[in-house]
Design an enzyme around this catalytic site. Sequence first.
Site, PDB file in Angstrom:
ATOM      1  N   LYS A 136       0.988  -1.282  -0.121  1.00 43.72           N
ATOM      2  CA  LYS A 136       0.110   0.227  -0.147  1.00 43.72           C
ATOM      3  C   LYS A 136       0.488   1.515  -0.178  1.00 43.72           C
ATOM      4  O   LYS A 136       1.610   0.993   0.385  1.00 43.72           O
ATOM      5  CB  LYS A 136      -0.698  -0.266   1.074  1.00 43.72           C
ATOM      6  CG  LYS A 136      -1.854   1.500   1.231  1.00 43.72           C
ATOM      7  CD  LYS A 136      -2.771   0.933   1.804  1.00 43.72           C
ATOM      8  CE  LYS A 136      -4.125   1.672   2.873  1.00 43.72           C
ATOM      9  NZ  LYS A 136      -4.697   1.721   3.819  1.00 43.72           N
ATOM     10  N   SER A 139      -9.433   2.137   2.824  1.00 46.25           N
ATOM     11  CA  SER A 139      -8.602   2.754   2.437  1.00 46.25           C
ATOM     12  C   SER A 139      -7.958   1.880   1.492  1.00 46.25           C
ATOM     13  O   SER A 139      -7.301   2.716   0.204  1.00 46.25           O
ATOM     14  CB  SER A 139      -8.211   4.037   3.528  1.00 46.25           C
ATOM     15  OG  SER A 139      -7.111   2.979   3.869  1.00 46.25           O
ATOM     16  N   SER A 159     -10.334  -0.102   7.414  1.00 48.21           N
ATOM     17  CA  SER A 159      -9.594   0.059   6.598  1.00 48.21           C
ATOM     18  C   SER A 159      -8.437  -1.240   5.284  1.00 48.21           C
ATOM     19  O   SER A 159      -8.439  -1.585   4.748  1.00 48.21           O
ATOM     20  CB  SER A 159      -8.753   1.391   5.817  1.00 48.21           C
ATOM     21  OG  SER A 159      -9.480   2.776   6.100  1.00 48.21           O
TER      22      SER A 159
END
Length: 494
Positions: free
Chosen positions: A79, A160, A184
């Site tokens: 990420k 997210s 998330s």
Amino acid sequence: MTTDLTNLTVAGIRDGFRKGDFSAREVADAFNAAVAAGKPLNAFLVETPEHAIAAAEEADRGRASGELRPLSGVPMGIKDLFCTAGYQTTAASHILEGFVPTYESTITAKLFGAGVGMLGKLNLDQFAMGSSNETSAFGNVISPWRRSDGGNAPLAPGGSSGGSSSAVAARMAPAATGTDTGGSIRQPAAFTGISGIKPTYGRCSRWGVVAFASSLDQAGPMARDVRDCAILLETMSGFDPKDSTSLDLPVPQWEAGLSGDLRGKKVGIPKEYRVDGMPAEIEALWQQGIAWAKDAGAEIVEVSLPHTQYALPTYYIIAPAEASSNLARYDGVRYGQRDLPDGANLQDMYAATRAAGFGGEVKRRILIGTYVLSAGFYDAYYTKAQKVRALIARDFERAFEQCDVLLTPTAPSAAFALGEKSADPLAMYLNDVFTVPASLAGLPAMSVPAGLDKQGLPLGLQIIGKPLDEQGVLNAGLAIEERAGFTARADKWW
């Protein structure tokens, strides 16, 4: 052979490579090809095939010399909230565009040290603020899933960590790192039919992870199944003196301790999680999860978490307040974007840089956070929210006097279409209604795929555990996974 390799789990790659079924280079090449073919999903912001290949070639040499690492041969997506030395790290925001760290986050250093190769940096909601991956400055991530009724509307992969969930679900990566501030990791895992675990706050170092809300942020793995999550969490966890909130505790052997046998365990069902307007499909899945837990030998008990109704407003005071403080460092002076209008003074530069660099959702949360921290409202909002947070944590303590883990839905719906909720921030925030309470209390929690809705989209069940009881969470997750038998995957259209 290439297609077969991208269908393997982390455990399958690790074990098959060790047995000599294939080379690490073959695995890296297969996933690099999948990443290159997956551009329509916009899951990757930066592709790093050379990193994956270098790690694979080192793994192949290590196998030949008998010097293997725990995750030799395994590639992953990272990420783009994790700083990676020599590779751009943007948090999906223009304000950090072009920022190339000279240092490695503790988590990525642990993974790379264990033999992991990086396939690339994954897209996300800007500064991890969002539930649909629509706030990225570099475009929406698209879920690989489509509705079975023939509708081709692009679907949200959750947020997210939407790039992470989309990449794993589309078989572009066997696993990925995620971060979870209010859900998330768990919510995008549920939307895309994969597993993801947020460990106890402090299990994984936050050093080198771009901060959103420091008392809530926690890294964790996202992968195809529970075993893979256990394997990766072992590598990612551990004390880090560079993080003042890091827990100085030994890391358990979670993979070795995996068991889907819940005999002697009590599974709590919080009555307050039956929210108004919850779809019948979510309630039915929850009841099915309860039946699976019983089948695994667990005793089911109803528990009460009376302050649940205040969790969402509490979160949306505390998290923006911490974001307002954390994001003050992005001023155009030291790194990242700088906008300097002609004749501008320092204050003008700050204003211009932030106006151009931050997206709308980030600005909204900074404004909310700055407001609740202001002199006239600090006690009315921020102090009160911290008191309610303590009450929410106490609710969980009392509930865990009666049970070992809690079982709830992960999200109040299946994935929705991109653009469907982006005009209404409150509707978007309600996506986190089941995940936020565990984050406020710092508890371990995971989502496992458990079924499909009537439109053929994945639905997840959430397991919440006692502090430091990741083993209990993983075991309950395994029990659900074994009984759900979830094997559905998105039909390839990209």
